[in-house]
Design a protein around this motif. Structure first.
Motif, PDB file in Angstrom:
ATOM      1  N   PRO A  84     -23.789  -6.093 -32.537  1.00  0.00           N
ATOM      2  CA  PRO A  84     -24.737  -4.978 -32.451  1.00  0.00           C
ATOM      3  C   PRO A  84     -25.844  -5.233 -31.440  1.00  0.00           C
ATOM      4  CG  PRO A  84     -24.256  -5.496 -34.738  1.00  0.00           C
ATOM      5  CD  PRO A  84     -23.681  -6.602 -33.915  1.00  0.00           C
ATOM      6  N   GLY A  85     -26.229  -6.498 -31.303  1.00  0.00           N
ATOM      7  CA  GLY A  85     -27.236  -6.836 -30.305  1.00  0.00           C
ATOM      8  C   GLY A  85     -26.749  -6.558 -28.893  1.00  0.00           C
ATOM      9  N   ALA A  86     -25.477  -6.871 -28.629  1.00  0.00           N
ATOM     10  CA  ALA A  86     -24.906  -6.570 -27.314  1.00  0.00           C
ATOM     11  C   ALA A  86     -24.848  -5.068 -27.074  1.00  0.00           C
ATOM     12  CB  ALA A  86     -23.514  -7.183 -27.206  1.00  0.00           C
ATOM     13  N   ALA A  87     -24.509  -4.313 -28.117  1.00  0.00           N
ATOM     14  CA  ALA A  87     -24.511  -2.852 -27.991  1.00  0.00           C
ATOM     15  C   ALA A  87     -25.921  -2.336 -27.717  1.00  0.00           C
ATOM     16  CB  ALA A  87     -23.952  -2.218 -29.262  1.00  0.00           C
ATOM     17  N   LEU A  88     -26.917  -2.970 -28.319  1.00  0.00           N
ATOM     18  CA  LEU A  88     -28.308  -2.607 -28.042  1.00  0.00           C
ATOM     19  C   LEU A  88     -28.634  -2.792 -26.564  1.00  0.00           C
ATOM     20  CD1 LEU A  88     -31.276  -2.011 -28.989  1.00  0.00           C
ATOM     21  CD2 LEU A  88     -31.521  -4.485 -29.239  1.00  0.00           C
ATOM     22  N   LEU A  89     -28.132  -3.872 -25.967  1.00  0.00           N
ATOM     23  CA  LEU A  89     -28.381  -4.113 -24.548  1.00  0.00           C
ATOM     24  C   LEU A  89     -27.772  -3.006 -23.693  1.00  0.00           C
ATOM     25  CD1 LEU A  89     -27.745  -7.973 -24.326  1.00  0.00           C
ATOM     26  CD2 LEU A  89     -29.899  -6.763 -24.713  1.00  0.00           C
ATOM     27  N   VAL A  90     -26.574  -2.536 -24.091  1.00  0.00           N
ATOM     28  CA  VAL A  90     -25.942  -1.429 -23.365  1.00  0.00           C
ATOM     29  C   VAL A  90     -26.839  -0.196 -23.412  1.00  0.00           C
ATOM     30  CG1 VAL A  90     -23.963   0.137 -23.280  1.00  0.00           C
ATOM     31  CG2 VAL A  90     -23.609  -2.287 -23.792  1.00  0.00           C
ATOM     32  N   ALA A  91     -27.377   0.086 -24.587  1.00  0.00           N
ATOM     33  CA  ALA A  91     -28.220   1.270 -24.748  1.00  0.00           C
ATOM     34  C   ALA A  91     -29.562   1.120 -24.052  1.00  0.00           C
ATOM     35  CB  ALA A  91     -28.438   1.550 -26.230  1.00  0.00           C
ATOM     36  N   THR A  92     -30.068  -0.102 -23.958  1.00  0.00           N
ATOM     37  CA  THR A  92     -31.396  -0.340 -23.384  1.00  0.00           C
ATOM     38  C   THR A  92     -31.390  -0.215 -21.865  1.00  0.00           C
ATOM     39  OG1 THR A  92     -31.976  -1.811 -25.211  1.00  0.00           O
ATOM     40  CG2 THR A  92     -33.290  -1.991 -23.209  1.00  0.00           C
ATOM     41  N   GLY A  93     -30.364  -0.788 -21.223  1.00  0.00           N
ATOM     42  CA  GLY A  93     -30.307  -0.745 -19.770  1.00  0.00           C
ATOM     43  C   GLY A  93     -31.114  -1.860 -19.134  1.00  0.00           C
ATOM     44  N   ALA A  94     -31.079  -1.900 -17.823  1.00  0.00           N
ATOM     45  CA  ALA A  94     -31.713  -2.989 -17.084  1.00  0.00           C
ATOM     46  C   ALA A  94     -33.235  -2.873 -17.132  1.00  0.00           C
ATOM     47  CB  ALA A  94     -31.232  -2.992 -15.638  1.00  0.00           C
ATOM     48  N   PRO A  95     -33.922  -3.940 -17.526  1.00  0.00           N
ATOM     49  CA  PRO A  95     -35.388  -3.913 -17.519  1.00  0.00           C
ATOM     50  C   PRO A  95     -35.923  -4.089 -16.102  1.00  0.00           C
ATOM     51  CG  PRO A  95     -34.628  -6.079 -18.181  1.00  0.00           C
ATOM     52  CD  PRO A  95     -33.395  -5.226 -18.003  1.00  0.00           C
ATOM     53  N   MET A 137     -31.333   2.962 -36.863  1.00  0.00           N
ATOM     54  CA  MET A 137     -31.561   2.447 -35.520  1.00  0.00           C
ATOM     55  C   MET A 137     -30.272   1.887 -34.935  1.00  0.00           C
ATOM     56  SD  MET A 137     -34.175  -0.501 -34.103  1.00  0.00           S
ATOM     57  CE  MET A 137     -33.169  -1.857 -34.701  1.00  0.00           C
ATOM     58  N   LEU A 138     -29.552   1.122 -35.742  1.00  0.00           N
ATOM     59  CA  LEU A 138     -28.287   0.559 -35.270  1.00  0.00           C
ATOM     60  C   LEU A 138     -27.301   1.670 -34.938  1.00  0.00           C
ATOM     61  CD1 LEU A 138     -26.363  -1.765 -34.708  1.00  0.00           C
ATOM     62  CD2 LEU A 138     -25.811  -1.818 -37.146  1.00  0.00           C
ATOM     63  N   ALA A 139     -27.214   2.688 -35.782  1.00  0.00           N
ATOM     64  CA  ALA A 139     -26.295   3.802 -35.524  1.00  0.00           C
ATOM     65  C   ALA A 139     -26.646   4.511 -34.223  1.00  0.00           C
ATOM     66  CB  ALA A 139     -26.329   4.796 -36.691  1.00  0.00           C
ATOM     67  N   GLY A 140     -27.945   4.695 -33.969  1.00  0.00           N
ATOM     68  CA  GLY A 140     -28.360   5.324 -32.721  1.00  0.00           C
ATOM     69  C   GLY A 140     -28.005   4.488 -31.515  1.00  0.00           C
ATOM     70  N   VAL A 141     -28.103   3.175 -31.654  1.00  0.00           N
ATOM     71  CA  VAL A 141     -27.733   2.262 -30.580  1.00  0.00           C
ATOM     72  C   VAL A 141     -26.232   2.337 -30.288  1.00  0.00           C
ATOM     73  CG1 VAL A 141     -27.459  -0.200 -30.063  1.00  0.00           C
ATOM     74  CG2 VAL A 141     -29.659   0.665 -30.867  1.00  0.00           C
ATOM     75  N   LEU A 142     -25.439   2.438 -31.348  1.00  0.00           N
ATOM     76  CA  LEU A 142     -23.986   2.388 -31.205  1.00  0.00           C
ATOM     77  C   LEU A 142     -23.375   3.706 -30.755  1.00  0.00           C
ATOM     78  CD1 LEU A 142     -22.995   0.427 -34.460  1.00  0.00           C
ATOM     79  CD2 LEU A 142     -23.321  -0.497 -32.162  1.00  0.00           C
ATOM     80  N   LEU A 143     -24.059   4.820 -30.988  1.00  0.00           N
ATOM     81  CA  LEU A 143     -23.445   6.129 -30.807  1.00  0.00           C
ATOM     82  C   LEU A 143     -22.860   6.335 -29.411  1.00  0.00           C
ATOM     83  CD1 LEU A 143     -22.790   8.941 -31.895  1.00  0.00           C
ATOM     84  CD2 LEU A 143     -25.057   9.679 -31.099  1.00  0.00           C
ATOM     85  N   ASP A 144     -23.632   6.069 -28.380  1.00  0.00           N
ATOM     86  CA  ASP A 144     -23.172   6.366 -27.028  1.00  0.00           C
ATOM     87  C   ASP A 144     -21.911   5.578 -26.686  1.00  0.00           C
ATOM     88  OD1 ASP A 144     -23.835   7.800 -24.450  1.00  0.00           O
ATOM     89  OD2 ASP A 144     -23.701   5.740 -23.728  1.00  0.00           O
ATOM     90  N   LEU A 145     -21.873   4.305 -27.060  1.00  0.00           N
ATOM     91  CA  LEU A 145     -20.692   3.488 -26.758  1.00  0.00           C
ATOM     92  C   LEU A 145     -19.488   3.946 -27.582  1.00  0.00           C
ATOM     93  CD1 LEU A 145     -20.019   1.212 -24.831  1.00  0.00           C
ATOM     94  CD2 LEU A 145     -20.591  -0.426 -26.623  1.00  0.00           C
ATOM     95  N   CYS A 146     -19.732   4.422 -28.796  1.00  0.00           N
ATOM     96  CA  CYS A 146     -18.632   4.900 -29.635  1.00  0.00           C
ATOM     97  C   CYS A 146     -18.059   6.227 -29.135  1.00  0.00           C
ATOM     98  CB  CYS A 146     -19.091   5.039 -31.092  1.00  0.00           C
ATOM     99  SG  CYS A 146     -19.315   3.462 -31.935  1.00  0.00           S
ATOM    100  N   LEU A 147     -18.781   6.923 -28.272  1.00  0.00           N
ATOM    101  CA  LEU A 147     -18.256   8.140 -27.652  1.00  0.00           C
ATOM    102  C   LEU A 147     -17.344   7.834 -26.467  1.00  0.00           C
ATOM    103  CD1 LEU A 147     -21.491  10.347 -27.635  1.00  0.00           C
ATOM    104  CD2 LEU A 147     -19.548  10.529 -29.201  1.00  0.00           C
ATOM    105  N   GLY A 368     -32.167   7.964 -25.988  1.00  0.00           N
ATOM    106  CA  GLY A 368     -32.474   7.205 -24.786  1.00  0.00           C
ATOM    107  C   GLY A 368     -33.920   7.324 -24.348  1.00  0.00           C
ATOM    108  N   LEU A 369     -34.769   7.849 -25.223  1.00  0.00           N
ATOM    109  CA  LEU A 369     -36.187   8.022 -24.936  1.00  0.00           C
ATOM    110  C   LEU A 369     -36.827   6.712 -24.483  1.00  0.00           C
ATOM    111  CD1 LEU A 369     -38.790   9.872 -25.298  1.00  0.00           C
ATOM    112  CD2 LEU A 369     -38.950   8.825 -27.573  1.00  0.00           C
ATOM    113  N   SER A 370     -37.689   6.790 -23.477  1.00  0.00           N
ATOM    114  CA  SER A 370     -38.381   5.597 -22.996  1.00  0.00           C
ATOM    115  C   SER A 370     -39.815   5.946 -22.630  1.00  0.00           C
ATOM    116  CB  SER A 370     -37.652   5.009 -21.782  1.00  0.00           C
ATOM    117  OG  SER A 370     -38.338   3.882 -21.289  1.00  0.00           O
ATOM    118  N   PHE A 371     -40.747   5.184 -23.182  1.00  0.00           N
ATOM    119  CA  PHE A 371     -42.166   5.316 -22.834  1.00  0.00           C
ATOM    120  C   PHE A 371     -42.700   3.950 -22.427  1.00  0.00           C
ATOM    121  CE2 PHE A 371     -42.652   9.198 -25.691  1.00  0.00           C
ATOM    122  CZ  PHE A 371     -42.844  10.072 -24.623  1.00  0.00           C
ATOM    123  N   PHE A 372     -43.487   3.914 -21.335  1.00  0.00           N
ATOM    124  CA  PHE A 372     -44.131   2.674 -20.905  1.00  0.00           C
ATOM    125  C   PHE A 372     -43.131   1.540 -20.696  1.00  0.00           C
ATOM    126  CE2 PHE A 372     -46.985   4.841 -24.007  1.00  0.00           C
ATOM    127  CZ  PHE A 372     -47.845   5.419 -23.092  1.00  0.00           C
TER     128      PHE A 372
END
Length: 397
Positions: A84-95, A137-147, A368-372
């Motif tokens: 799940p942590g790796a999936a989180l990285l996919v959802a987060t994108g490059a810092p 939170m985990l489900a939201g992270v996984l959703l895009d990759l599961c599509l 995919g919301l991002s602030f700051f």
């Protein structure tokens, strides 16, 4: 006398075959079912192919900690990378700042895991995070990759549809092997239908790549903290539940400290984090490993040793994935995560009174919301937590 000695030897061999086989199976399934997700995560946060291969090798070696902990505790302690942590990285994108910033976040995550084992009030605070929000939170992270599997079917049906059908059939007849079988089919389709560039697999000898970490507040909040929460809630807590369901009561703080320290050692080489296994833990801790619970620790030792061998194959796997069509690789990763998505949604929606905060966490994270410069996973947890607090204030307990 000779007959008795022979019977004793057969009994010893018989007592070893089952747990060793279970441990080897756990290692093969653990690697084959999710290494594509790990590589996708590294690529998403800016790792080069060489750095991704190094990270995969590092976390594979780190999972050898299974052998050390199992041998020391005489319990089947299975260690895995954080899928799940790796999936989180996919959802987060490059810092901002690229992979070195992600590596700095990995080190912070490792420090938080150690702190959860050493500082008891901190460990209790982590345990107090509402499970509906963590699951959402985990489900939201996984959703895009599961599509991705359906996206792949729409974009390249001739290539992707056989993969999905193979997975579905294997799920029916060999559930445990569904994702590894789909991975093998994907590799065969890629080799036959999408020729790899010349020299793509020419240099696959293991080469650790040292990455100097860079620490930023945005990455700590947007990567490290969500990675820590996902790892604790989706890996360590279920992993402990599997052990306890099979009659084992390990001393938890030393396990957190050990996994945190090993994660810190592998982070400079690209590894994100390791933790208690959840799914593969059942293979080592359950009756399939041995009728006698006192002998199942051997399965954990076998799994750890197997991961050490598998680590040598990590650069070849990474090189093949890097040269393959990304959408097909994401499709296999998505199939591997469907079960995790279902489990996360079930956790999120289990309590009717918490469903609205959980759904808010889910949709905010998935948006995919991002602030700051801080990713959606953190904001999803904040949004859901505030609404949950608002709904609970003044409510009779």
């Amino acid at each position: 006398m000779t007959s008795s000695a022979s019977d004793s030897g057969e009994a010893v061999r018989g007592s070893l075959v089952q747990p060793v086989s279970a441990g080897l199976l756990a290692a093969v399934v653990g690697f084959a079912s999710s290494f594509t997700i790990v590589l996708a995560g590294y690529a998403a946060v800016g790792a080069s192919p060489a750095e991704a291969a190094s990270g995969l090798m590092a976390v594979s070696l780190a999972m050898g900690l299974s052998a050390v902990l199992s041998l020391r505790t005489r319990m089947p302690i299975a260690i895995a990378w954080s899928t799940p942590g790796a999936a989180l990285l996919v959802a987060t994108g490059a810092p901002a700042g690229g992979f070195p910033v992600a590596v700095g976040a990995f080190l912070v995550t490792a420090a938080l895991i150690v702190a959860a084992g050493v500082v008891k009030p901190f460990g209790r605070a982590v345990a107090a995070i509402p499970m509906p929000l963590a699951g959402a939170m985990l489900a939201g992270v996984l959703l895009d990759l599961c599509l991705a599997p359906m996206r792949a079917v729409g974009a390249m049906p001739a290539l992707a549809l056989p993969i999905v059908l193979t997975w579905a059939l294997a799920l029916r007849f060999a559930r445990l092997w569904a994702v590894p079988i789909a991975t093998v089919v994907t590799a065969a389709i890629i080799v036959m239908a999408t020729p790899l560039p010349d020299g793509a697999l020419a240099d696959v000898w293991p080469k650790p790549v040292l990455v100097a970490p860079v620490f930023t507040l945005d990455a700590v909040i947007g990567i490290a903290i969500p990675l820590f929460i996902v790892t604790m809630a989706s890996q360590n807590v279920p992993g402990l539940a599997v052990l306890r369901a099979n009659g084992y009561r390990p001393d938890v703080p030393p396990i957190f400290v050990a996994t945190g320290l090993v994660s810190a050692m592998t982070a400079p080489f690209g590894g994100h984090t390791v933790n208690l296994a959840a799914i593969t833990a059942a293979l080592c801790a359950g009756p399939e490993a041995h009728p006698d619970p006192a002998r199942r620790w051997i399965a954990g030792v076998a799994a750890g040793c197997a991961y050490g061998v598998i680590a040598v194959l990590a650069p070849a796997a990474a090189a093949f994935i890097a040269a393959s069509p990304p959408l097909l690789i994401q499709a296999v990763a998505g199939l591997a995560l469907l079960g995790s998505l279902a489990g996360a949604l079930s956790t999120a929606l289990a309590r009717e009174e918490d469903r609205v905060p959980a759904i808010l966490t889910f949709v905010t994270t998935a948006s995919g919301l991002s602030f700051f410069g801080i990713g959606a996973a953190f904001w999803g947890l904040v949004a859901g937590g505030l609404v949950m607090l608002l709904l609970r204030v003044g409510r009779p307990t």
